[in-house]
Design a protein around this motif. Structure first.
Motif, short mmCIF file in Angstrom:
data_model
loop_
_atom_site.label_atom_id
_atom_site.label_comp_id
_atom_site.label_asym_id
_atom_site.label_seq_id
_atom_site.Cartn_x
_atom_site.Cartn_y
_atom_site.Cartn_z
N MET A 1 0.84 -1.20 0.00
CA MET A 1 0.00 0.00 0.00
C MET A 1 0.88 1.26 0.00
SD MET A 1 -3.45 -0.01 0.65
CE MET A 1 -4.53 -1.35 0.35
N MET A 2 0.51 2.21 -0.83
CA MET A 2 1.24 3.46 -0.91
C MET A 2 0.74 4.42 0.18
SD MET A 2 1.58 6.03 -4.17
CE MET A 2 2.24 4.72 -5.16
N LYS A 3 1.66 5.12 0.83
CA LYS A 3 1.34 6.08 1.88
C LYS A 3 1.19 7.48 1.28
CE LYS A 3 1.72 3.17 5.31
NZ LYS A 3 0.55 2.70 5.99
N VAL A 4 0.39 8.32 1.94
CA VAL A 4 0.18 9.69 1.45
C VAL A 4 1.48 10.48 1.41
CG1 VAL A 4 -2.25 9.86 2.08
CG2 VAL A 4 -0.51 10.53 3.73
N THR A 5 2.42 10.15 2.29
CA THR A 5 3.70 10.88 2.32
C THR A 5 4.49 10.69 1.03
OG1 THR A 5 4.68 9.01 3.51
CG2 THR A 5 3.95 10.89 4.82
N GLU A 6 4.17 9.63 0.26
CA GLU A 6 4.88 9.38 -0.99
C GLU A 6 4.39 10.27 -2.13
OE1 GLU A 6 5.44 5.10 -1.91
OE2 GLU A 6 4.50 4.75 0.06
N ILE A 7 3.19 10.83 -1.99
CA ILE A 7 2.63 11.61 -3.09
C ILE A 7 2.24 13.03 -2.70
CG2 ILE A 7 1.80 9.55 -4.29
CD1 ILE A 7 -1.07 10.40 -3.35
N MET A 8 2.27 13.36 -1.41
CA MET A 8 1.78 14.68 -0.98
C MET A 8 2.76 15.79 -1.36
SD MET A 8 2.32 14.66 3.14
CE MET A 8 3.94 14.78 3.88
N THR A 9 2.24 16.97 -1.49
CA THR A 9 3.04 18.17 -1.69
C THR A 9 3.51 18.63 -0.32
OG1 THR A 9 1.73 18.79 -3.62
CG2 THR A 9 3.00 20.55 -2.54
N THR A 10 4.81 18.79 -0.16
CA THR A 10 5.34 19.18 1.14
C THR A 10 5.73 20.66 1.20
OG1 THR A 10 7.55 18.44 0.48
CG2 THR A 10 6.18 16.88 1.71
N ASP A 11 5.95 21.26 0.05
CA ASP A 11 6.32 22.68 0.00
C ASP A 11 5.03 23.49 -0.14
OD1 ASP A 11 7.78 25.01 -0.16
OD2 ASP A 11 8.21 24.78 -2.30
N VAL A 12 4.26 23.56 0.96
CA VAL A 12 2.94 24.16 0.94
C VAL A 12 3.00 25.61 1.41
CG1 VAL A 12 0.59 23.99 1.85
CG2 VAL A 12 1.90 21.91 1.39
N GLU A 13 2.48 26.50 0.60
CA GLU A 13 2.38 27.90 0.99
C GLU A 13 1.22 28.05 1.96
OE1 GLU A 13 4.26 30.61 0.07
OE2 GLU A 13 5.61 29.29 -1.05
N THR A 14 1.42 28.84 3.00
CA THR A 14 0.39 29.06 4.01
C THR A 14 0.21 30.55 4.24
OG1 THR A 14 1.97 28.99 5.84
CG2 THR A 14 0.98 26.90 5.18
#
Length: 144
Positions: A1-14
């Protein structure tokens, strides 16, 4: 199973609750995004999210001025995921809540964001992504 951490955007503007509607709308335009996570000014804890729809429905239609802080119109009832969550579970959570973007948090700290696009691009044959898109696109049952 693939985890969300493998596909999520981490450089998120806030932005923070004090950021004006105008500033957030400009940020969305420049980044070509439809939502911006709202974090507190101290530790970066996620406190809400603002969408382009929030700006239109809760801001402009409610006659707020463009210099109004977004804290007055943000979506504060958050649906979030965790870093150990499977992509399939994230897609189901997004479909159940009719959301297109899922903030991924550890505690209240924002780690990244997973979008339906992330899920669909990573595995175009994933039936869960297709089902999530279909469920999210259905008209809601509320009287909005």
């Amino acid at each position: 199973m693939m985890k969300v951490t493998e596909i999520m955007t981490t450089d998120v503007e806030t932005c923070t609750k004090d950021t004006s509607i105008q500033e957030v709308a400009t940020q969305m335009l420049n980044l070509d995004v439809g939502s911006i996570p709202i974090v507190d000014t101290n530790g970066g804890s996620l406190v809400g999210i603002i969408t382009d729809r929030d700006i239109v429905i809760r801001g402009i239609a409610a006659n707020f001025t463009l210099d109004t802080p977004v804290g007055q119109i943000i979506s504060s009832e958050l649906v979030t995921g965790t870093p150990d969550m499977d992509v399939e579970d994230a897609a189901t959570l997004m479909a159940d809540n009719q959301i297109r973007r899922l903030p991924i948090c550890e505690g209240n700290k924002l780690l990244g964001v997973v979008s339906l696009g992330d899920i669909a691009v990573k595995d175009p044959t994933d039936r869960n992504a297709g089902a999530a898109i279909e469920d999210i696109s259905k008209p809601s049952q509320s009287n909005d």
